[in-house]
Design an enzyme around this catalytic site. Structure first.
Site, PDB file in Angstrom:
ATOM      1  N   ASP A 191       0.950  -1.184   0.084  1.00 27.79           N
ATOM      2  CA  ASP A 191       0.190   0.054   0.142  1.00 27.79           C
ATOM      3  C   ASP A 191       1.185   0.985  -0.044  1.00 27.79           C
ATOM      4  O   ASP A 191       1.705   1.627   0.587  1.00 27.79           O
ATOM      5  CB  ASP A 191      -0.988   0.070   1.115  1.00 27.79           C
ATOM      6  CG  ASP A 191      -1.851   0.812   1.066  1.00 27.79           C
ATOM      7  OD1 ASP A 191      -2.352   1.375   0.194  1.00 27.79           O
ATOM      8  OD2 ASP A 191      -1.825   1.673   2.602  1.00 27.79           O
ATOM      9  N   ASP A 236       0.064   4.991   0.215  1.00 28.58           N
ATOM     10  CA  ASP A 236      -0.658   6.104   1.215  1.00 28.58           C
ATOM     11  C   ASP A 236       0.008   5.681   2.712  1.00 28.58           C
ATOM     12  O   ASP A 236      -0.916   4.779   2.955  1.00 28.58           O
ATOM     13  CB  ASP A 236      -1.629   6.583   0.876  1.00 28.58           C
ATOM     14  CG  ASP A 236      -2.220   8.095   1.392  1.00 28.58           C
ATOM     15  OD1 ASP A 236      -0.242   8.933   1.876  1.00 28.58           O
ATOM     16  OD2 ASP A 236      -2.284   8.982   0.746  1.00 28.58           O
TER      17      ASP A 236
END
Ligand SMILES: [Mg+2]
Length: 266
Positions: free
Chosen positions: A13, A15
């Site tokens: 992931d 962010d």
């Protein structure tokens, strides 16, 4: 490397793991470089549909993390692949941003503009920082005529330098409120659709795949659902207090590390 022993594909992931807003997270670039040297297949994920994969590749490059466009899966790109596979002739009205429209076009889907919205077979909804009454009204007309309701993701908020900002949930909420319909499919995490697409790009089976993310309710939830190894990093949204509070539920990660660098180097 305990957290990644026996793992061939790593879904990262972006962010809260590689950066917060426009600020890179310390050690992330070095960790990604080392994973590459170890021959791991890497796929970079984001629920944000506002920007295209090309835009993310540029952003990561600026942060010293060279990534190919083909290694990036946004919820917008995943939505485009989902529609292309299941509804190749789809005509799509978009309530979202430029990056989402770009991914849908690149996948060969037809975009419908407001003056001919009656042709729309699908309404695709994502983060839209220029959401307006006029756009909601057009999308409502398409939904009332029976167009399929698809959401790129359902994030209530996302972190920015100014604090939390309204996410795709704000766009979805506006349309649910007036149409009394709900999205039939939500593509982004914690729905499995996007992560399954990422795994097929990496050609990886669940037992050899790890997901590294900063949110228990999306990254860890979907990883657990699909039987992946789950690694939470504390450099984004979820805290060690949150980890304690989900004890005994389906949200407990296999590993918890301070950040990506720690997850990779121990
Ligand atoms: Mg995140």
């Amino acid at each position: 490397l305990r957290a990644l022993d026996g793992i061939t594909a790593v879904l990262i992931d972006m962010d809260g793991v590689l950066y917060r807003g426009n600020i890179p997270i310390k050690g992330a670039a070095r960790a990604v470089e080392w994973l590459r040297k170890q021959g791991k297949k890497l796929i970079f994920l984001t629920n944000n549909s506002a920007n295209s994969r090309s835009a993310y590749a540029r952003k990561l490059k600026r942060m010293g993390i060279p990534v190919r466009k083909s290694e990036i899966v946004t919820s917008g790109y995943a939505t485009a692949l989902y529609l292309k596979k299941n509804y190749p002739g789809a005509k799509v009205y978009v309530v979202g941003e430029k990056g989402l429209r770009q991914e849908l076009k690149e996948a060969g889907l037809r975009i419908v503009y407001p003056h001919c919205v009656e042709e729309a077979t699908h309404v695709v909804v994502g983060l839209d920082r220029k959401l307006s009454y006029a756009k909601i009204a057009v999308a409502l007309r398409a939904l009332l005529q029976g167009a399929d309701f698809i959401a790129t993701n359902a994030d209530a908020t996302f972190p920015t330098e100014e604090g939390l900002s309204p996410g795709a949930g704000a766009t979805i909420g506006a349309l649910v409120g007036c149409s009394r319909r709900k999205p039939r499919v939500t593509v982004g995490k914690p729905s499995p659709t996007m992560v399954k697409i990422a795994m097929s790009l990496a050609e990886a089976e669940p037992k050899e795949t790890a997901i590294i993310g900063d949110r228990l309710d999306t990254d860890i939830a979907v990883g657990r659902k699909l039987g992946l190894r789950t690694i939470l990093v504390l450099s984004g949204i979820s805290t060690s207090q949150d980890v304690k509070s989900v004890s005994g539920t389906g949200l407990v990660p296999n590993f918890v590390h301070e950040n990506l660098e720690r997850a990779v180097f121990g």
